[in-house]
Design a protein around this motif. Sequence first.
Motif, PDB file in Angstrom:
ATOM      1  N   TRP A 100       0.834  -1.204   0.000  1.00 43.20           N
ATOM      2  CA  TRP A 100       0.000   0.000   0.000  1.00 43.20           C
ATOM      3  C   TRP A 100       0.869   1.255   0.000  1.00 43.20           C
ATOM      4  O   TRP A 100       0.581   2.245  -0.688  1.00 43.20           O
ATOM      5  CB  TRP A 100      -0.917   0.011   1.230  1.00 43.20           C
ATOM      6  CG  TRP A 100      -2.021  -0.987   1.176  1.00 43.20           C
ATOM      7  CD1 TRP A 100      -2.016  -2.236   1.706  1.00 43.20           C
ATOM      8  CD2 TRP A 100      -3.300  -0.832   0.552  1.00 43.20           C
ATOM      9  NE1 TRP A 100      -3.204  -2.874   1.468  1.00 43.20           N
ATOM     10  CE2 TRP A 100      -4.016  -2.029   0.762  1.00 43.20           C
ATOM     11  CE3 TRP A 100      -3.909   0.200  -0.151  1.00 43.20           C
ATOM     12  CZ2 TRP A 100      -5.310  -2.220   0.291  1.00 43.20           C
ATOM     13  CZ3 TRP A 100      -5.200   0.024  -0.625  1.00 43.20           C
ATOM     14  CH2 TRP A 100      -5.882  -1.175  -0.406  1.00 43.20           C
ATOM     15  N   GLY A 101       1.940   1.229   0.776  1.00 47.06           N
ATOM     16  CA  GLY A 101       2.843   2.369   0.797  1.00 47.06           C
ATOM     17  C   GLY A 101       3.512   2.594  -0.542  1.00 47.06           C
ATOM     18  O   GLY A 101       3.676   3.742  -0.992  1.00 47.06           O
ATOM     19  N   LEU A 102       3.906   1.526  -1.203  1.00 49.76           N
ATOM     20  CA  LEU A 102       4.524   1.660  -2.523  1.00 49.76           C
ATOM     21  C   LEU A 102       3.545   2.243  -3.538  1.00 49.76           C
ATOM     22  O   LEU A 102       3.912   3.096  -4.360  1.00 49.76           O
ATOM     23  CB  LEU A 102       5.028   0.291  -2.993  1.00 49.76           C
ATOM     24  CG  LEU A 102       6.196  -0.298  -2.195  1.00 49.76           C
ATOM     25  CD1 LEU A 102       6.417  -1.753  -2.592  1.00 49.76           C
ATOM     26  CD2 LEU A 102       7.463   0.517  -2.410  1.00 49.76           C
ATOM     27  N   LEU A 103       2.282   1.783  -3.504  1.00 49.08           N
ATOM     28  CA  LEU A 103       1.272   2.325  -4.421  1.00 49.08           C
ATOM     29  C   LEU A 103       1.056   3.814  -4.152  1.00 49.08           C
ATOM     30  O   LEU A 103       0.965   4.624  -5.098  1.00 49.08           O
ATOM     31  CB  LEU A 103      -0.039   1.556  -4.256  1.00 49.08           C
ATOM     32  CG  LEU A 103      -1.238   2.084  -5.070  1.00 49.08           C
ATOM     33  CD1 LEU A 103      -0.919   2.123  -6.564  1.00 49.08           C
ATOM     34  CD2 LEU A 103      -2.479   1.236  -4.804  1.00 49.08           C
ATOM     35  N   ALA A 104       0.982   4.196  -2.878  1.00 41.82           N
ATOM     36  CA  ALA A 104       0.794   5.615  -2.551  1.00 41.82           C
ATOM     37  C   ALA A 104       1.973   6.448  -3.056  1.00 41.82           C
ATOM     38  O   ALA A 104       1.798   7.553  -3.599  1.00 41.82           O
ATOM     39  CB  ALA A 104       0.617   5.783  -1.048  1.00 41.82           C
ATOM     40  N   ARG A 105       3.189   5.923  -2.905  1.00 46.03           N
ATOM     41  CA  ARG A 105       4.361   6.647  -3.398  1.00 46.03           C
ATOM     42  C   ARG A 105       4.331   6.792  -4.915  1.00 46.03           C
ATOM     43  O   ARG A 105       4.693   7.841  -5.462  1.00 46.03           O
ATOM     44  CB  ARG A 105       5.642   5.934  -2.961  1.00 46.03           C
ATOM     45  CG  ARG A 105       5.966   6.071  -1.485  1.00 46.03           C
ATOM     46  CD  ARG A 105       7.282   5.386  -1.144  1.00 46.03           C
ATOM     47  NE  ARG A 105       8.390   6.007  -1.855  1.00 46.03           N
ATOM     48  CZ  ARG A 105       9.611   5.491  -1.928  1.00 46.03           C
ATOM     49  NH1 ARG A 105       9.859   4.313  -1.345  1.00 46.03           N
ATOM     50  NH2 ARG A 105      10.570   6.108  -2.580  1.00 46.03           N
ATOM     51  N   ALA A 106       3.909   5.719  -5.608  1.00 42.89           N
ATOM     52  CA  ALA A 106       3.836   5.790  -7.071  1.00 42.89           C
ATOM     53  C   ALA A 106       2.799   6.821  -7.522  1.00 42.89           C
ATOM     54  O   ALA A 106       3.026   7.579  -8.477  1.00 42.89           O
ATOM     55  CB  ALA A 106       3.511   4.411  -7.639  1.00 42.89           C
ATOM     56  N   LEU A 107       1.663   6.859  -6.842  1.00 39.20           N
ATOM     57  CA  LEU A 107       0.637   7.858  -7.169  1.00 39.20           C
ATOM     58  C   LEU A 107       1.160   9.269  -6.920  1.00 39.20           C
ATOM     59  O   LEU A 107       0.942  10.189  -7.727  1.00 39.20           O
ATOM     60  CB  LEU A 107      -0.623   7.598  -6.330  1.00 39.20           C
ATOM     61  CG  LEU A 107      -1.452   6.379  -6.749  1.00 39.20           C
ATOM     62  CD1 LEU A 107      -2.415   5.983  -5.638  1.00 39.20           C
ATOM     63  CD2 LEU A 107      -2.215   6.669  -8.039  1.00 39.20           C
ATOM     64  N   TYR A 108       1.843   9.449  -5.826  1.00 36.62           N
ATOM     65  CA  TYR A 108       2.405  10.771  -5.523  1.00 36.62           C
ATOM     66  C   TYR A 108       3.426  11.163  -6.587  1.00 36.62           C
ATOM     67  O   TYR A 108       3.466  12.311  -7.044  1.00 36.62           O
ATOM     68  CB  TYR A 108       3.049  10.740  -4.141  1.00 36.62           C
ATOM     69  CG  TYR A 108       3.598  12.077  -3.691  1.00 36.62           C
ATOM     70  CD1 TYR A 108       2.768  13.025  -3.092  1.00 36.62           C
ATOM     71  CD2 TYR A 108       4.945  12.393  -3.879  1.00 36.62           C
ATOM     72  CE1 TYR A 108       3.269  14.253  -2.675  1.00 36.62           C
ATOM     73  CE2 TYR A 108       5.451  13.612  -3.469  1.00 36.62           C
ATOM     74  CZ  TYR A 108       4.611  14.548  -2.872  1.00 36.62           C
ATOM     75  OH  TYR A 108       5.111  15.758  -2.473  1.00 36.62           O
ATOM     76  N   ARG A 109       4.270  10.177  -6.994  1.00 41.87           N
ATOM     77  CA  ARG A 109       5.275  10.443  -8.027  1.00 41.87           C
ATOM     78  C   ARG A 109       4.618  10.836  -9.338  1.00 41.87           C
ATOM     79  O   ARG A 109       5.168  11.620 -10.113  1.00 41.87           O
ATOM     80  CB  ARG A 109       6.148   9.202  -8.222  1.00 41.87           C
ATOM     81  CG  ARG A 109       7.289   9.383  -9.185  1.00 41.87           C
ATOM     82  CD  ARG A 109       8.459  10.113  -8.564  1.00 41.87           C
ATOM     83  NE  ARG A 109       9.098   9.298  -7.551  1.00 41.87           N
ATOM     84  CZ  ARG A 109       9.743   9.802  -6.499  1.00 41.87           C
ATOM     85  NH1 ARG A 109       9.782  11.103  -6.318  1.00 41.87           N
ATOM     86  NH2 ARG A 109      10.314   9.023  -5.617  1.00 41.87           N
ATOM     87  N   ALA A 110       3.408  10.309  -9.598  1.00 42.92           N
ATOM     88  CA  ALA A 110       2.683  10.628 -10.828  1.00 42.92           C
ATOM     89  C   ALA A 110       1.897  11.930 -10.709  1.00 42.92           C
ATOM     90  O   ALA A 110       1.111  12.265 -11.606  1.00 42.92           O
ATOM     91  CB  ALA A 110       1.744   9.479 -11.181  1.00 42.92           C
ATOM     92  N   GLY A 111       2.070  12.644  -9.605  1.00 45.87           N
ATOM     93  CA  GLY A 111       1.381  13.910  -9.427  1.00 45.87           C
ATOM     94  C   GLY A 111      -0.036  13.780  -8.907  1.00 45.87           C
ATOM     95  O   GLY A 111      -0.823  14.728  -8.997  1.00 45.87           O
ATOM     96  N   ARG A 112      -0.370  12.625  -8.343  1.00 46.85           N
ATOM     97  CA  ARG A 112      -1.742  12.372  -7.893  1.00 46.85           C
ATOM     98  C   ARG A 112      -1.764  12.313  -6.357  1.00 46.85           C
ATOM     99  O   ARG A 112      -1.997  11.285  -5.753  1.00 46.85           O
ATOM    100  CB  ARG A 112      -2.253  11.066  -8.506  1.00 46.85           C
ATOM    101  CG  ARG A 112      -2.313  11.135 -10.042  1.00 46.85           C
ATOM    102  CD  ARG A 112      -2.482   9.769 -10.677  1.00 46.85           C
ATOM    103  NE  ARG A 112      -3.681   9.084 -10.227  1.00 46.85           N
ATOM    104  CZ  ARG A 112      -4.028   7.856 -10.635  1.00 46.85           C
ATOM    105  NH1 ARG A 112      -3.246   7.220 -11.502  1.00 46.85           N
ATOM    106  NH2 ARG A 112      -5.125   7.291 -10.181  1.00 46.85           N
ATOM    107  N   GLN A 113      -1.504  13.436  -5.734  1.00 46.94           N
ATOM    108  CA  GLN A 113      -1.396  13.494  -4.278  1.00 46.94           C
ATOM    109  C   GLN A 113      -2.697  13.075  -3.599  1.00 46.94           C
ATOM    110  O   GLN A 113      -2.682  12.330  -2.611  1.00 46.94           O
ATOM    111  CB  GLN A 113      -1.016  14.911  -3.830  1.00 46.94           C
ATOM    112  CG  GLN A 113      -0.865  15.047  -2.317  1.00 46.94           C
ATOM    113  CD  GLN A 113      -0.424  16.439  -1.906  1.00 46.94           C
ATOM    114  OE1 GLN A 113      -0.263  17.313  -2.743  1.00 46.94           O
ATOM    115  NE2 GLN A 113      -0.224  16.652  -0.621  1.00 46.94           N
ATOM    116  N   ALA A 114      -3.833  13.530  -4.126  1.00 42.19           N
ATOM    117  CA  ALA A 114      -5.118  13.184  -3.516  1.00 42.19           C
ATOM    118  C   ALA A 114      -5.368  11.679  -3.576  1.00 42.19           C
ATOM    119  O   ALA A 114      -5.840  11.078  -2.610  1.00 42.19           O
ATOM    120  CB  ALA A 114      -6.251  13.939  -4.213  1.00 42.19           C
TER     121      ALA A 114
END
Length: 645
Positions: free
Chosen positions: A194-208
């Motif tokens: 779950w943490g890795l997915l959240a980091r990938a989303l953040y890296r893609a500019g999808r903070q929300a």
Amino acid sequence: MRIDVLGVVRALHDDGSPVDLGGPRHREVLARLVAAEGQMVTTDTLVNDLWTDPPARAVGALRTFVAALRRSLEPDRPPRHPPRVILTEGPGYALRLPREDVDVHQFQDTLARARHNPDAVTDLGTVLAHWRGAAYADVIGSPWAQRERTRLEELRLEGTELRARILLDSGEGAGLVAELGAHVAEHPWREPAWGLLARALYRAGRQADALATLRRARTMLVDQLGLDPGADLQRLETDILGGAVPPEGARTGWTGPGVRLGPRTTVDLARTLALAGGDALVHSRRDRLAAVQAAQRTGDLSLTARVIGAYDVPAIWSRADHPEQSRAVVEAAERTLTALGAHGPADLRARLLATIAVESRSADLSGTQLKHTRQAALQAEALARDLADPALLVFALNGVFLQSFTRPGLAAARDGIGAEILDLATRHELPNFAVLGRLVRLQSASALGDLDAATSHADAADQLAATSEAPLVPVLTRWFRARATAARSTEPGGPTAATAAAHYRAAESALQTAGMPGLHRGLFPLALLGLRLLHDRPAPTDPQLDWGPYRPWTRPLVLLAQDRVEEARATLAAVPEPPRDHMQEAMWCLTARAAVRLGERGIAARAEAALRDARAEHAGAASGMLTLGPVARYLDEAQACAGAA
């Protein structure tokens, strides 16, 4: 040439064309040699891995399979030239191919490199992409293959997460969102994912979306497991909110054999692996202890209690496989229980008490320890009944069962415990504990000499094991069937003693790799001794036999078989009281037999008093795995000796 087992088993020529490997048995032989990673596999092991009940000409059939595989894998080998791929070594065979030419070996080597060198991430992605399905996918129904599938699937998941972590740490990974989303959906209990997915989303500019993912993880953990997210997920959420996620190019550390997992994730994985047996069982115990220790270091009392109590793996044997590990877990559970206090959450206290009862195997305890653990078992049962939690109650009853060997002659009481476990597990769909209930009832029926009932429970346990992927169960039921053969060898027209011995030997071979040394050590020699006693023959004297924990009670009879009478007498005088475990009736019967042979009236009287309540039972048969015959036979001999003028 190349051999692939990460999917269906196949072999490919250098030009990519498939090799005709033959039928399912041929493919399984090749697969089993691949799993040995270049080590020799004995003929006996191969036969027992290929057949649950090996036919009379199994060795000949195996040689035929090997010969056919050699022709297929080396079609151009000249006659009378030695093979180069499948070699004959000593009493077995070994596969000789470079590791890069076997997909599973290449995968494991690449994963090992990536653990220590992030520059191997590209190669790791390549070998992960080569998976074509479950490992050994077409080897169905073989315990060894199921163990390997479980082990390799855990490595695949580790590799997927390690690759994602390396890419994210290096500033890449925005393109991992879809892959990690599917990974989390399939394996929602892997908290680091779950943490890795959240980091990938953040890296893609999808903070929300990253924050929503972490909140979804929190909801799932709380609602379904009653656990808060670990410190890493909580810290990541705070970092995302504050824009403090590790920048591109920053590397976060990982330790150990792979990606570091939180203690809750680790113990959940350990619990799953334990059911596979073999090396997976050994590793699961180690990982479970590591998770407990990690939880203790957090200082979070509730987390520690949940991690300790989460490993509710059914246990059937009254001697620990690794006493040091068990003692460490018990000590952690007792410290946590004391810290929670008498008014702590009832469910946590019940799980800690049940853990103390299950891990404190009666064969390893004495005196006040036995009383303490018996009380822990009964307290866990009482709390679980008050909470009306069936999953917790069957776990507590497992502890009650393991602490029920307080004296000889209690098989009927244990059958009642097994019947309740089976009823609860069946009604509430707890398949692993349904298997436990069947095995407890098998042992009890075996102890009472009811082979028909015991066989019925063995058959039902095997059926449950097939659907719940519990490969250890057929190992245990195979021993029961050998025990039944031994009992029938005394009947007119029954199997010969040699046939019974062969069945015991086959069962012993299957148990060797099951990862249960507390059960395995000394069992085969004791079974052979029981078979000889059934036929009024002297004890076996082969010096290579390892009597394990049963040596003090078997030694006098072995010495008598060697005509070393005075040594036998001195050894008998020093024999201690048997541990309170599955074999206590057997050990007392061996003591009685030696005392009768030596005319030691006092020792015979002590054995007679201990065995009096077990008259209706069969010695050693409480194990469900061997028998020395009816207790009444030894009891009558001891009474006659003790009362002799």
